[in-house]
Design a protein around this motif. Structure first.
Motif, short mmCIF file in Angstrom:
data_model
loop_
_atom_site.label_atom_id
_atom_site.label_comp_id
_atom_site.label_asym_id
_atom_site.label_seq_id
_atom_site.Cartn_x
_atom_site.Cartn_y
_atom_site.Cartn_z
N ARG A 101 42.21 52.53 40.68
CA ARG A 101 42.05 51.90 39.38
C ARG A 101 40.68 52.28 38.81
NH1 ARG A 101 46.26 48.21 39.57
NH2 ARG A 101 46.74 47.36 41.63
N TRP A 103 45.05 42.32 42.44
CA TRP A 103 43.82 43.04 42.82
C TRP A 103 43.52 42.58 44.25
CZ3 TRP A 103 38.28 42.28 40.34
CH2 TRP A 103 37.46 43.35 40.76
N LEU A 136 44.80 49.08 30.14
CA LEU A 136 45.95 48.95 31.04
C LEU A 136 46.30 50.27 31.70
CD1 LEU A 136 48.48 46.39 29.56
CD2 LEU A 136 46.37 46.04 30.82
N THR A 137 46.26 51.34 30.93
CA THR A 137 46.63 52.65 31.50
C THR A 137 45.76 53.00 32.70
OG1 THR A 137 47.10 53.34 29.26
CG2 THR A 137 47.06 55.06 30.91
N SER A 182 51.86 41.08 31.31
CA SER A 182 51.80 41.93 32.49
C SER A 182 50.70 41.46 33.43
CB SER A 182 51.68 43.40 32.08
OG SER A 182 50.38 43.79 31.93
N SER A 183 50.80 41.85 34.69
CA SER A 183 49.86 41.38 35.70
C SER A 183 49.82 42.37 36.86
CB SER A 183 50.29 40.00 36.22
OG SER A 183 51.48 40.13 36.96
N PHE A 184 48.74 42.27 37.66
CA PHE A 184 48.72 43.04 38.92
C PHE A 184 47.94 42.29 39.97
CE2 PHE A 184 44.77 44.67 36.98
CZ PHE A 184 43.90 44.74 38.06
N LEU A 237 43.79 50.94 34.48
CA LEU A 237 43.85 49.94 35.56
C LEU A 237 45.09 50.10 36.42
CD1 LEU A 237 42.55 46.55 34.08
CD2 LEU A 237 41.47 48.01 35.82
N TRP A 238 46.13 50.69 35.86
CA TRP A 238 47.35 50.91 36.64
C TRP A 238 47.32 52.24 37.41
CZ3 TRP A 238 47.60 46.46 34.33
CH2 TRP A 238 48.59 45.55 34.66
N ASP A 239 46.23 53.00 37.20
CA ASP A 239 46.06 54.26 37.90
C ASP A 239 45.69 54.01 39.35
OD1 ASP A 239 46.38 56.91 37.22
OD2 ASP A 239 44.66 56.95 35.87
N GLN A 240 45.69 55.05 40.14
CA GLN A 240 45.28 54.93 41.55
C GLN A 240 44.27 55.99 41.88
OE1 GLN A 240 44.77 52.79 44.21
NE2 GLN A 240 46.75 52.15 43.48
#
Ligand code: AVJ
Length: 357
Positions: A65, A307, A57-58, A303-305, A60-63
């Motif tokens: 990803r 893509w 998660l850490t 949690s979700s994002f 994948l939430w980066d930029q």
């Protein structure tokens, strides 16, 4: 009085030492390892599998990803990587193997050790060359592979015990840095880190790893490092985008593994593989790209994002090296170059270092 106490403790500890085959561990570290079967050791209180959720998660939430490379190696991923090693485009494994085959005698002669400790990937043809020479030149010795995969260690153990009954096997089921720090500094050890796995380390991992390794190495220790080299881009890019699509399958398989680990819903049909050589960073970058927008949900983690279409996730990097520069860099970590071996094309380097005292 003092000498008497010394004599008593000598008599008491000697038979115990005989029963404990693990002179491989530093005295202070010994208590932290428990036996997980004959010849296999695990670090106490170590839950190797409790970290993935957080790590995934850490990043994948980066930029942008991204993901840490070790998530690639579930059972299917390990099988796919074995297939990659056989691909005509993937020159790394066979080139490194040929270098080791040609120079194992010289490497072992230059590194007078009693123990070979291999980081990752257990037991392969490459290791056989080293162990054969170690046995021939030094007689009974210790082999200690370090791996987070218990399956890998058990396979390695079966193979070593069959081919090298005179070699004492200690599989260390742990992360590299934790295992390395436990090895007895008085036991002359050759640390072996092959396959250009070092290429997976980013610019933060790299210094952290060598600082830890060098700090853990004793005054009689050596490091044998396999590193893939910078070369014409076409050769590099083909090695990571083979015509049979095995590399693509290997990279995208990470999402199958994540779906299993975190009960997420990455749609493998709705993504594609993309890779290229980044000249500024001298690394192959391997991405997954969303073919259309997907909402990624992590059921258990609430949690979700989103893509987005065409958004990339960096799944793996494979850095390419210049051997002279690598030698200069490792000098800063107290590792002195001893030998450099390469192939006729100068595509791959095997480097031997000695811990400076
Ligand atoms: C295992 C990290 C050395 O970077 O060449 C191969 C992994 N990924 N093809 C590499 C890999 C895609 C490999 N290493």
């Amino acid at each position: 009085m003092g000498s008497q106490a010394g004599a008593v403790s000598f008599i008491v500890t000697l038979p115990m030492k005989r029963k404990t085959p693990a002179t491989i561990f530093a005295h202070e570290a010994r208590a932290r390892w428990r036996s997980s079967g004959e010849g296999i050791w695990s670090l106490d209180g170590q839950e190797l599998d409790s970290i993935p959720a957080l790590s995934i998660l850490t990043t994948l939430w980066d930029q942008p990803r991204w993901l840490e490379a070790y998530h690639l190696y579930d059972q299917r991923g390990s099988d796919l990587f074995e297939q990659i090693c056989e691909l005509p485009e993937y020159y790394l494994t066979r080139t490194e193997n040929a270098i080791l085959e040609a120079h194992a005698a010289e490497i072992i002669a230059d590194a007078p050790v009693r123990c070979v400790a291999e980081l990752g990937a257990g037991f392969s043809k490459k290791t056989v060359h080293l162990l054969t020479e170690q046995l021939r030149q030094r007689g009974p010795s210790i082999f200690a592979p370090i791996d987070v995969s218990l399956t890998g260690l058990l396979a390695s153990q079966a193979a070593v015990q069959k081919s090298f009954p005179q070699i004492e096997f200690h599989g260390l089921h742990a992360r590299y840095e934790e295992a390395i720090a436990s090895i007895n500094r008085e036991l002359p050890t050759l640390f072996v880190f092959l396959g250009s796995t070092i290429g997976n380390f980013n610019h933060t991992d790299f210094p952290r790893f060598f600082r830890a390794l060098s700090a853990a190495m004793g005054p009689h220790d050596f490091l044998l490092l396999g590193a893939d080299r910078v070369k014409p881009v076409k050769i590099l890019e083909d090695a990571y985008d083979d015509s049979r699509g095995i590399t693509a399958e290997f990279i995208l398989n990470v999402f199958r593994n994540i779906n299993r680990l975190l009960k997420s819903n990455f749609d493998l049909g709705g993504m594609r593989y993309l890779s290229w050589f980044n000249r500024d960073w001298q690394q192959i970058e391997m991405y997954a790209v969303a073919a259309e927008s997907q909402e990624i949900r992590f059921a258990d983690l609430d949690s979700s994002f989103q893509w987005r279409k065409d958004e990339k996730i960096l799944v793996e990097i494979s850095r390419k090296f210049d051997p002279q520069r690598l030698q200069e860099q490792l000098c800063f970590f107290g590792l002195a170059p001893v030998m450099h071996f390469t192939d006729a094309n100068e595509w791959f380097s095997v480097l031997l270092f000695k811990k400076r005292t």
